[in-house]
Write a protein that holds these residues in place. Structure first.
Motif, PDB file in Angstrom:
ATOM      1  N   ASN A 173       0.961  -1.074   0.387  1.00 39.95           N
ATOM      2  CA  ASN A 173       0.247  -0.063   0.093  1.00 39.95           C
ATOM      3  C   ASN A 173       1.032   1.349   0.061  1.00 39.95           C
ATOM      4  OD1 ASN A 173      -1.470   2.622   0.669  1.00 39.95           O
ATOM      5  ND2 ASN A 173      -2.515   1.349   1.864  1.00 39.95           N
ATOM      6  N   ALA A 174       0.845   1.911  -1.138  1.00 38.03           N
ATOM      7  CA  ALA A 174       1.654   3.589  -1.500  1.00 38.03           C
ATOM      8  C   ALA A 174       1.715   3.908  -0.257  1.00 38.03           C
ATOM      9  CB  ALA A 174       1.345   3.431  -2.416  1.00 38.03           C
ATOM     10  N   ARG A 175       0.797   4.356   0.414  1.00 40.09           N
ATOM     11  CA  ARG A 175       0.944   5.720   1.507  1.00 40.09           C
ATOM     12  C   ARG A 175       1.011   4.909   2.973  1.00 40.09           C
ATOM     13  NH1 ARG A 175      -2.538  10.171   1.218  1.00 40.09           N
ATOM     14  NH2 ARG A 175      -1.977  10.543   2.928  1.00 40.09           N
ATOM     15  N   ALA A 176       0.593   3.716   2.713  1.00 40.21           N
ATOM     16  CA  ALA A 176       1.008   2.822   4.420  1.00 40.21           C
ATOM     17  C   ALA A 176       2.740   3.009   3.999  1.00 40.21           C
ATOM     18  CB  ALA A 176       0.345   1.566   4.458  1.00 40.21           C
ATOM     19  N   SER A 177       2.773   1.927   2.850  1.00 38.99           N
ATOM     20  CA  SER A 177       4.664   2.037   3.233  1.00 38.99           C
ATOM     21  C   SER A 177       5.411   3.503   3.224  1.00 38.99           C
ATOM     22  CB  SER A 177       5.013   1.410   1.772  1.00 38.99           C
ATOM     23  OG  SER A 177       4.691   2.295  -0.271  1.00 38.99           O
ATOM     24  N   GLU A 178       4.713   4.429   2.505  1.00 37.94           N
ATOM     25  CA  GLU A 178       5.293   5.652   2.854  1.00 37.94           C
ATOM     26  C   GLU A 178       5.301   6.158   4.922  1.00 37.94           C
ATOM     27  OE1 GLU A 178       3.556   9.038   1.295  1.00 37.94           O
ATOM     28  OE2 GLU A 178       3.846   8.467  -0.587  1.00 37.94           O
ATOM     29  N   LEU A 179       4.669   5.754   5.190  1.00 38.24           N
ATOM     30  CA  LEU A 179       4.416   5.722   6.702  1.00 38.24           C
ATOM     31  C   LEU A 179       5.067   4.250   7.399  1.00 38.24           C
ATOM     32  CD1 LEU A 179       2.877   6.630   9.204  1.00 38.24           C
ATOM     33  CD2 LEU A 179       1.275   4.543   8.729  1.00 38.24           C
ATOM     34  N   LEU A 180       5.186   3.876   6.475  1.00 37.85           N
ATOM     35  CA  LEU A 180       6.388   2.438   7.560  1.00 37.85           C
ATOM     36  C   LEU A 180       7.781   2.974   7.790  1.00 37.85           C
ATOM     37  CD1 LEU A 180       5.336  -0.655   5.933  1.00 37.85           C
ATOM     38  CD2 LEU A 180       4.749   0.031   8.287  1.00 37.85           C
ATOM     39  N   ARG A 181       8.349   3.751   7.030  1.00 34.64           N
ATOM     40  CA  ARG A 181       9.602   4.025   6.094  1.00 34.64           C
ATOM     41  C   ARG A 181       9.730   5.326   7.268  1.00 34.64           C
ATOM     42  NH1 ARG A 181       8.115   3.728   0.840  1.00 34.64           N
ATOM     43  NH2 ARG A 181       7.933   5.789   0.785  1.00 34.64           N
ATOM     44  N   LEU A 182       9.036   5.895   7.687  1.00 36.99           N
ATOM     45  CA  LEU A 182       8.644   7.524   8.578  1.00 36.99           C
ATOM     46  C   LEU A 182       9.124   6.970   9.920  1.00 36.99           C
ATOM     47  CD1 LEU A 182       8.879  10.367   9.295  1.00 36.99           C
ATOM     48  CD2 LEU A 182       6.005  10.044   9.235  1.00 36.99           C
ATOM     49  N   LEU A 183       8.131   5.872  10.414  1.00 36.26           N
ATOM     50  CA  LEU A 183       8.318   5.357  11.272  1.00 36.26           C
ATOM     51  C   LEU A 183       9.534   4.227  11.405  1.00 36.26           C
ATOM     52  CD1 LEU A 183       4.591   3.940  12.522  1.00 36.26           C
ATOM     53  CD2 LEU A 183       5.931   6.180  12.878  1.00 36.26           C
ATOM     54  N   ASP A 184       9.814   3.624  10.564  1.00 30.56           N
ATOM     55  CA  ASP A 184      11.806   3.189  10.536  1.00 30.56           C
ATOM     56  C   ASP A 184      12.541   3.960  10.837  1.00 30.56           C
ATOM     57  OD1 ASP A 184      12.346   0.520  10.531  1.00 30.56           O
ATOM     58  OD2 ASP A 184      13.488   0.890   9.003  1.00 30.56           O
ATOM     59  N   SER A 185      12.741   4.963  10.721  1.00 30.64           N
ATOM     60  CA  SER A 185      13.693   6.123  10.637  1.00 30.64           C
ATOM     61  C   SER A 185      13.573   6.726  12.094  1.00 30.64           C
ATOM     62  CB  SER A 185      13.888   7.474   9.767  1.00 30.64           C
ATOM     63  OG  SER A 185      12.527   8.166   9.838  1.00 30.64           O
ATOM     64  N   ALA A 186      12.527   6.263  12.870  1.00 34.55           N
ATOM     65  CA  ALA A 186      12.481   7.023  14.319  1.00 34.55           C
ATOM     66  C   ALA A 186      13.465   5.718  14.846  1.00 34.55           C
ATOM     67  CB  ALA A 186      11.401   7.749  14.585  1.00 34.55           C
ATOM     68  N   HIS A 187      13.306   7.146  16.813  1.00 35.36           N
ATOM     69  CA  HIS A 187      14.122   5.918  17.767  1.00 35.36           C
ATOM     70  C   HIS A 187      13.043   5.575  18.288  1.00 35.36           C
ATOM     71  CE1 HIS A 187      17.802   8.991  16.970  1.00 35.36           C
ATOM     72  NE2 HIS A 187      18.242   6.794  16.904  1.00 35.36           N
ATOM     73  N   VAL A 188      12.098   6.772  18.151  1.00 31.87           N
ATOM     74  CA  VAL A 188      10.545   6.512  19.682  1.00 31.87           C
ATOM     75  C   VAL A 188      10.139   6.812  18.642  1.00 31.87           C
ATOM     76  CG1 VAL A 188       9.206   6.912  21.883  1.00 31.87           C
ATOM     77  CG2 VAL A 188      12.987   6.614  21.189  1.00 31.87           C
ATOM     78  N   ILE A 189       8.379   5.505  18.904  1.00 30.41           N
ATOM     79  CA  ILE A 189       7.378   6.410  18.088  1.00 30.41           C
ATOM     80  C   ILE A 189       6.307   6.331  19.669  1.00 30.41           C
ATOM     81  CG2 ILE A 189       4.989   5.505  17.073  1.00 30.41           C
ATOM     82  CD1 ILE A 189       6.801   3.428  15.642  1.00 30.41           C
ATOM     83  N   ALA A 190       5.233   7.916  19.546  1.00 30.81           N
ATOM     84  CA  ALA A 190       4.759   8.168  20.463  1.00 30.81           C
ATOM     85  C   ALA A 190       3.303   8.678  19.724  1.00 30.81           C
ATOM     86  CB  ALA A 190       5.117   9.314  21.344  1.00 30.81           C
ATOM     87  N   GLY A 191       2.207   7.643  20.601  1.00 30.30           N
ATOM     88  CA  GLY A 191       1.361   8.215  20.188  1.00 30.30           C
ATOM     89  C   GLY A 191       0.888   9.049  20.969  1.00 30.30           C
ATOM     90  N   VAL A 192       0.082  10.278  20.304  1.00 32.17           N
ATOM     91  CA  VAL A 192       0.199  12.018  20.795  1.00 32.17           C
ATOM     92  C   VAL A 192      -1.368  11.586  21.563  1.00 32.17           C
ATOM     93  CG1 VAL A 192      -2.175  12.157  18.659  1.00 32.17           C
ATOM     94  CG2 VAL A 192      -1.205  13.862  19.999  1.00 32.17           C
ATOM     95  N   GLY A 193      -1.251  12.346  22.848  1.00 29.40           N
ATOM     96  CA  GLY A 193      -2.488  12.375  24.157  1.00 29.40           C
ATOM     97  C   GLY A 193      -3.490  12.762  23.554  1.00 29.40           C
ATOM     98  N   GLY A 194      -4.756  12.306  23.998  1.00 29.55           N
ATOM     99  CA  GLY A 194      -6.363  12.113  23.310  1.00 29.55           C
ATOM    100  C   GLY A 194      -7.259  10.912  23.794  1.00 29.55           C
TER     101      GLY A 194
END
Length: 384
Positions: free
Chosen positions: A84-105
């Motif tokens: 999935n093109a849009r999802a694969s872009e998200l995967l690349r972004l997340l893979d470049s991070a040291h930490v993933i955070a879910g915004v509060g809410g």
């Protein structure tokens, strides 16, 4: 010198709703408190154009789309995520991070089948992507759990959350829902945490305020998915409260949200309020009232952060959790069934303002402990 920490902040919504914009700002601030001012935060948002103050904002798959594009994006979720093109872009972004955070809410919920489908196609997609890349993931204080009787969805969401490093929740019902997950911790709402951090400044401003209530701002919104009886009761009680307060004080109205299905301005016009309307943010910055009455939680909390006491008419459990953490439980009622006479009496009592701040000051140590838990959880994820 330690390398700059890179964080991917997922589940952001839109700053056209100032409450959701505030949560993003507070999330970024907390991340920088935990990792340093040079922390690089990449934001994944449903309305990326509404965050021009940030230089690294990405469109959330499906949620950022509209019309047929959103339908096509949702249909493509049946493909493997990396195809999935849009999802694969998200995967690349997340893979470049040291930490993933879910915004509060409070976005991990659904009241009906349509909302459950949106949850699955939008926010749960981001959760699955975070799990797939395997980076340490921390969810900042949440209200979690659909109110609809959908046990498969509940179990699915609980299972996803159970695989992350830490999940902080801001109310007791969310604690109960995730009681089987060892990574769940109770912590106050992000705005409550920020109140403690800024308490010296806020209390100094509060001490200079006049004790009498002469000007009250209302922050109203259309009633959510209630029965006709609840809607009628809410609107009748709101009109009565405005009348009671207006008999003794100047009344002004403020708008907190203007976009993406949350148009407070249109609601005001629909109930015959045609006078000048300003954003709550501008009102608090330029012409603050003595007290705010807000149906939106983060309208109430944003007011408190500006040194203005706020009575909250809550339409969800998150409001009661936040006000309990603040120590001002007597300034919140259920919006669907509130007593206008009691609210007016609370607001107009002779020492209402100083007593509000005295109660809030008493809860600071408890809130400080909650903030330390969240910061420690973030740092532990970075060091994992």
């Amino acid at each position: 010198m330690a390398a700059t920490t890179r964080v991917a902040l997922i589940h952001a919504y839109s700053s056209r709703n100032s409450g959701d914009g505030l949560l993003v700002d507070l999330s970024v601030g907390l991340l920088k408190q935990a990792f340093g001012d040079d922390t690089h935060v990449s934001i994944v948002a449903a309305d990326p154009a509404s965050f021009p103050q940030y230089d690294d904002v990405h469109a959330a798959p499906v949620l950022a789309d509209g019309g047929l594009t959103r339908l096509a994006g949702a249909a493509s979720l049946f493909l493997p995520m990396r195809l999935n093109a849009r999802a694969s872009e998200l995967l690349r972004l997340l893979d470049s991070a040291h930490v993933i955070a879910g915004v509060g809410g409070g976005y991990l919920r659904a009241r009906n089948c349509a909302e459950a489908l949106k949850l699955e196609a939008g926010h749960l997609l981001q959760m699955r992507a975070a799990r797939l890349v395997g980076k340490p993931t921390v969810y900042l204080p949440q209200s979690i759990g659909p109110s609809m009787p959908a046990q498969p969805l509940l179990a699915h969401m609980s299972g996803l959350l159970g695989q992350f490093r830490s999940v902080f929740v801001r109310d007791d019902r969310s604690v109960q829902f995730l009681s089987g997950n060892a990574n769940t911790q109770r912590a106050p709402d992000l705005a409550v945490l920020d109140f403690e951090r800024r308490s010296a400044q806020i209390m100094a401003r509060a001490e200079c305020a006049q004790p009498e209530v002469k000007r009250v701002a209302f922050v109203l919104r259309r009633a959510p998915s209630w029965s006709d009886t609840q809607r009628t009761r809410y609107e009748t009680a709101t009109r009565k409260l405005i009348s009671l307060v207006g008999a003794q004080c100047e009344v002004v109205y403020a708008v907190q949200s203007t976009g993406r299905g949350n148009d407070d301005l249109a609601y005001y016009r629909s109930i015959g309020i045609d006078g000048p309307l300003v954003s709550l943010k501008d009102l608090l910055a330029n012409d603050p009232p003595d007290v705010v009455v807000s149906v939106r939680l983060h309208g109430a909390l944003e007011s408190i952060l500006h040194g203005v006491p706020a009575y909250h008419l809550s339409y969800e459990r998150k409001g009661f959790g936040a006000y309990a953490d603040l120590g001002v439980e007597d300034w919140v009622q259920n919006a669907a069934d509130f007593d206008a006479d009691h609210v007016a009496q609370t607001l107009l009592e002779l020492r209402a303002i100083p007593e509000f701040w005295a109660r809030a000051k008493g809860g600071l140590e408890r809130i400080r402990a909650g903030r330390e838990r969240v910061v420690a959880g973030l740092r532990a994820a970075r060091n994992a």
